[in-house]
Write a protein that holds these residues in place. Structure first.
Motif, short mmCIF file in Angstrom:
data_model
loop_
_atom_site.label_atom_id
_atom_site.label_comp_id
_atom_site.label_asym_id
_atom_site.label_seq_id
_atom_site.Cartn_x
_atom_site.Cartn_y
_atom_site.Cartn_z
N ASP A 111 62.40 5.58 29.19
CA ASP A 111 61.82 6.30 30.31
C ASP A 111 61.40 7.68 29.81
O ASP A 111 62.03 8.23 28.92
CB ASP A 111 62.92 6.45 31.38
N LEU A 112 60.33 8.20 30.34
CA LEU A 112 59.93 9.56 29.99
C LEU A 112 60.20 10.47 31.17
O LEU A 112 59.86 10.14 32.29
CB LEU A 112 58.45 9.61 29.60
N ALA A 125 68.63 11.92 27.51
CA ALA A 125 67.29 12.49 27.32
C ALA A 125 67.22 13.20 25.98
O ALA A 125 68.14 13.92 25.59
CB ALA A 125 66.98 13.46 28.45
N GLU A 126 66.13 12.97 25.28
CA GLU A 126 65.97 13.47 23.91
C GLU A 126 64.55 14.01 23.74
O GLU A 126 63.60 13.39 24.23
CB GLU A 126 66.12 12.25 23.00
N GLY A 127 64.42 15.12 23.06
CA GLY A 127 63.09 15.65 22.77
C GLY A 127 62.81 15.60 21.28
O GLY A 127 63.66 15.18 20.49
N CYS A 128 61.60 16.00 20.92
CA CYS A 128 61.21 15.97 19.50
C CYS A 128 60.24 17.11 19.24
O CYS A 128 59.29 17.31 19.99
CB CYS A 128 60.55 14.64 19.18
N LEU A 129 60.48 17.84 18.15
CA LEU A 129 59.60 18.96 17.81
C LEU A 129 58.18 18.49 17.53
O LEU A 129 57.23 19.26 17.67
CB LEU A 129 60.15 19.69 16.58
N SER A 130 58.00 17.21 17.17
CA SER A 130 56.67 16.68 16.88
C SER A 130 55.99 16.07 18.10
O SER A 130 54.84 15.65 18.02
CB SER A 130 56.76 15.61 15.77
N VAL A 131 56.74 16.02 19.21
CA VAL A 131 56.18 15.49 20.46
C VAL A 131 56.46 16.52 21.56
O VAL A 131 57.23 16.26 22.48
CB VAL A 131 56.80 14.12 20.83
N PRO A 132 55.84 17.69 21.44
CA PRO A 132 56.17 18.76 22.38
C PRO A 132 55.81 18.39 23.81
O PRO A 132 54.84 17.66 24.04
CB PRO A 132 55.35 19.96 21.88
N LEU A 144 59.08 7.28 16.54
CA LEU A 144 59.22 8.47 17.39
C LEU A 144 59.89 8.07 18.70
O LEU A 144 60.01 6.88 19.02
CB LEU A 144 57.85 9.07 17.69
N ILE A 145 60.29 9.09 19.47
CA ILE A 145 60.91 8.78 20.79
C ILE A 145 59.94 7.99 21.66
O ILE A 145 60.37 7.23 22.51
CB ILE A 145 61.39 10.06 21.53
N LEU A 146 58.64 8.15 21.40
CA LEU A 146 57.64 7.40 22.17
C LEU A 146 57.82 5.90 21.97
O LEU A 146 57.49 5.10 22.84
CB LEU A 146 56.23 7.79 21.73
N ASP A 147 58.32 5.53 20.79
CA ASP A 147 58.53 4.11 20.48
C ASP A 147 59.86 3.60 21.02
O ASP A 147 60.07 2.40 21.10
CB ASP A 147 58.52 3.90 18.95
N ARG A 148 60.75 4.51 21.34
CA ARG A 148 62.13 4.15 21.69
C ARG A 148 62.48 4.38 23.15
O ARG A 148 63.43 3.79 23.65
CB ARG A 148 63.10 5.02 20.89
N MET A 201 57.50 16.55 25.88
CA MET A 201 57.96 15.25 26.34
C MET A 201 59.43 15.06 26.02
O MET A 201 59.89 15.46 24.96
CB MET A 201 57.18 14.13 25.66
N VAL A 202 60.12 14.45 26.95
CA VAL A 202 61.53 14.11 26.74
C VAL A 202 61.70 12.65 27.14
O VAL A 202 61.27 12.26 28.23
CB VAL A 202 62.45 15.02 27.57
N GLY A 203 62.28 11.87 26.28
CA GLY A 203 62.46 10.45 26.56
C GLY A 203 63.93 10.09 26.67
O GLY A 203 64.75 10.64 25.95
N VAL A 204 64.25 9.20 27.59
CA VAL A 204 65.62 8.69 27.70
C VAL A 204 65.77 7.56 26.69
O VAL A 204 65.14 6.52 26.82
CB VAL A 204 65.91 8.19 29.13
N VAL A 205 66.58 7.82 25.67
CA VAL A 205 66.67 6.91 24.53
C VAL A 205 68.10 6.38 24.39
O VAL A 205 69.05 7.16 24.36
CB VAL A 205 66.26 7.62 23.21
N PRO A 206 68.25 5.05 24.32
CA PRO A 206 69.58 4.50 24.03
C PRO A 206 69.89 4.63 22.54
O PRO A 206 69.05 4.32 21.70
CB PRO A 206 69.46 3.02 24.45
#
Ligand SMILES: [Zn+2]
Length: 182
Positions: free
Chosen positions: A171-172, A110-117, A164-168, A119-124
């Protein structure tokens, strides 16, 4: 070293491929001011372990990674509950970074982003990367990184490529209070 406002989704600068910084310009006052301001901005960001120039509205190939990412690796990325209290972490500066190798073996986290407050996405991400870059003094470097630090590098490199994590994210998930964000 004034803080700069962090740009948030859906600002178009987050979706643009950033421009390389000419090496002879690294010492220029505007680039040095940008680096100093980004350090102040990252130091003030709660749960921030990395910051890319597009996140402060500058579409150039530059990002910072906090030494906190190394501390997280020493401790194990999953034990984020035991996150150190906010300290004055050193910030590594990566200018015109380029991956020369990325391990085929990936890991999901799980990864977050300061530009996508919020939200946390599970990113490979690749477990290991080899990266070349210039630092803020105009010195060239090349070395390998692994585990969480390698993950942060890939997250920040994505920012330079307008991703962004939204593209990667596969799962959210709902964020917990202690996830580290970049
Ligand atoms: Zn980010």
């Amino acid at each position: 070293m004034p803080k700069r406002p962090i740009v948030r989704e859906p600002d178009p600068v987050l979706h643009k491929s950033a421009t390389p910084i000419p090496v002879e310009d690294i010492g220029a006052p505007d680039i040095q001011a940008l680096i100093a301001d980004m350090k102040a901005t990252l130091a003030a960001a709660e749960d921030g372990v990395g910051l890319a120039a597009p996140q402060v509205g500058q579409s150039v190939r530059l990002f910072l990674v906090s030494a906190e990412a190394e501390a997280i690796d020493r401790r194990g990325a999953e034990s984020s509950d035991e996150r150190d209290a906010k300290r004055d972490w050193h910030h590594y500066v990566f200018i015109n970074p380029r991956f020369t190798k990325r391990s085929r073996q990936k890991r999901e986290l799980a990864e977050g982003c300061l530009s996508v407050p919020g939200m946390v996405g599970v990113v490979p991400r690749s477990e290991k990367v080899f990266i070349e870059w210039w630092d803020e003094y105009g010195q060239r470097h090349a070395r390998g990184y692994s585990k969480f630090f390698a993950r942060v590098l890939q997250h920040e490199m994505d920012h330079l490529d307008g991703m962004l994590i939204l593209d990667r994210a596969r799962d959210l998930v709902r964020p917990s209070a202690h996830d580290a964000h970049g």
